[in-house]
Write a protein that holds these residues in place. Structure first.
Motif, short mmCIF file in Angstrom:
data_model
loop_
_atom_site.label_atom_id
_atom_site.label_comp_id
_atom_site.label_asym_id
_atom_site.label_seq_id
_atom_site.Cartn_x
_atom_site.Cartn_y
_atom_site.Cartn_z
N ILE A 156 1.66 9.26 -6.06
CA ILE A 156 2.04 10.63 -5.72
C ILE A 156 3.13 11.13 -6.66
CG2 ILE A 156 3.15 12.06 -3.97
CD1 ILE A 156 1.65 10.39 -1.86
N ILE A 213 0.83 -1.20 0.00
CA ILE A 213 0.00 0.00 0.00
C ILE A 213 0.87 1.25 0.00
CG2 ILE A 213 -1.63 1.34 1.37
CD1 ILE A 213 -2.95 -1.30 2.20
N VAL A 214 1.91 1.28 0.81
CA VAL A 214 2.82 2.43 0.87
C VAL A 214 3.51 2.61 -0.47
CG1 VAL A 214 4.95 3.30 1.92
CG2 VAL A 214 3.14 2.35 3.36
N SER A 254 1.07 3.95 -3.03
CA SER A 254 0.78 5.37 -2.74
C SER A 254 1.91 6.26 -3.23
CB SER A 254 0.56 5.58 -1.25
OG SER A 254 -0.54 4.84 -0.80
#
Length: 85
Positions: A16, A8-9, A12
């Motif tokens: 970004i 998930i990190v 993300s």
């Protein structure tokens, strides 16, 4: 659980960074458009100045043909007109 958090990190961060890169591309495109606009404006002004100089030289040549001024005076006026433009 630890693996899910890492995925998930990572996802993300990818999203970004992709948005940041897209904004940079948009800003560069806007700069290119502004630069093109300024170059066209510069060319337009240069052409106007050239046309004004041509018209001034034509008037001087007409005066020379009518013998209202001498050749030396005509040359001096042409030089002065060129310095202005």
């Amino acid at each position: 659980m630890n693996t899910i958090v890492k995925i998930i990190v990572l996802a993300s961060l990818c999203l970004i960074l992709n948005k940041v890169h897209a904004q940079d591309t948009i800003q560069r495109t806007l700069k290119d458009i502004r630069l093109e606009h300024l170059e066209k404006y510069k060319d337009t002004i240069a052409m106007q100045e050239r046309n004004l100089l041509k018209s001034e030289v034509e008037v001087i040549n007409q005066q020379l043909e009518k013998r209202e001024i001498t050749k030396e005076k005509a040359d001096a006026l042409k030089q002065e007109a060129a310095k202005k433009r």
